[in-house]
Scaffold this active site. Structure first.
Site, short mmCIF file in Angstrom:
data_model
loop_
_atom_site.label_atom_id
_atom_site.label_comp_id
_atom_site.label_asym_id
_atom_site.label_seq_id
_atom_site.Cartn_x
_atom_site.Cartn_y
_atom_site.Cartn_z
N LYS A 87 -11.84 13.69 11.77
CA LYS A 87 -13.07 14.61 11.74
C LYS A 87 -12.97 15.56 12.91
CE LYS A 87 -17.80 13.71 10.23
NZ LYS A 87 -18.81 12.64 10.20
O1 G3P Z 1 -22.52 12.05 9.94
C1 G3P Z 1 -22.72 13.33 9.80
C2 G3P Z 1 -24.06 13.80 9.35
O2 G3P Z 1 -24.03 13.10 8.25
C3 G3P Z 1 -25.15 13.35 10.26
O3 G3P Z 1 -26.44 13.13 9.84
O4 G3P Z 1 -28.71 12.70 9.79
O5 G3P Z 1 -27.22 13.10 12.04
O6 G3P Z 1 -28.06 14.90 10.56
P1 G3P Z 1 -27.57 13.51 10.40
#
Ligand code: G3P
Length: 221
Positions: A87
């Site tokens: 990533k």
């Molecule tokens: O892991 C990447 C993404 O899904 C993070 O989501 O909920 O931290 O905005 P969030």
């Protein structure tokens, strides 16, 4: 549409996997930190544990922000397991690293995408996946449809040029995000288990089931 679990918690990952509908997993440094895991070896061991639970691609994020550092770390991460997808954040040094990884057959997930422009650049570099963050864009733009509008634009652009890069919709906050992504035709959604399970819920289902069971019990006390 593929369902990935967005978590660093082994119990949640196992629980999600037991439903038989999970095709992969994504993590990020915040999700790993939330588990209290410290030190490179422990973090890499944790990624390996996730790989041993889930069939499918597992995204593990670099910490480096220089091209040289991202490439070095990407090689280290990809050696953990064949399932590992490196990533890489959408930054200038990340773009150069994505191009290198693409040329060297290392799978990548370009993350922290908040615009179609960023997704386009990542696809041009040959990223395996792009991760547009729906929920965070909705919050930032104060427009509850900003995130899905971005997804529609990305899908339109990728279709126009037949890019192989897969859209991995991320920062999912609720079932609506999942359904809107399915209507657009994204390749993957990555979500915490909570939003995934909320797909199964409807008040009329609960009412209907209770009525069925009550009626059965009238004749079968
Ligand atoms: O892991 C990447 C993404 O899904 C993070 O989501 O909920 O931290 O905005 P969030």
């Amino acid at each position: 549409m593929k369902f990935f679990i967005d978590s660093g918690n082994l119990d949640e990952i196992k629980s999600a996997n037991n439903f038989g509908i999970i095709d992969g997993a994504t993590t990020n440094p915040s999700l790993i930190a939330k588990e209290g895991i410290k030190g490179k070896k422990n973090i890499f061991d944790h990624y390996k544990k996730i790989c041993d639970i889930i069939e499918g691609d597992i995204s593990a994020e670099v910490i480096s922000t220089t091209t040289k550092g991202i490439i070095k770390e990407g090689h280290e991460l990809s050696e953990i397991d064949d399932k590992i997808v490196v990533k890489v954040p959408m930054i200038e040094d990340g773009i150069k690293a994505l191009d290198y990884f693409s040329k060297n057959k290392i799978k990548t997930n370009c993350t922290l995408i908040f615009s179609a422009a960023q997704a386009l650049i990542a696809a041009k570099c040959g990223a395996t996946y792009v991760s547009p963050f729906i929920g965070r864009l909705d919050d930032w733009e104060k427009d509850k449809n900003a995130g899905i509008k971005m997804i529609k634009d990305i899908k339109n652009i990728f279709t126009n040029y037949n890019y192989n890069t897969e859209i991995l919709a991320a920062s999912i906050r609720n079932p609506k995000h999942i359904i809107e992504c399915a209507k657009v035709g994204v390749n993957v959604i990555t979500t915490p288990l909570k939003s995934l399970l909320e797909l199964t819920k409807h008040p009329l289902t609960d009412v209907g089931l209770k009525q069925f069971l009550d009626d059965y019990k009238k004749n079968n006390p």
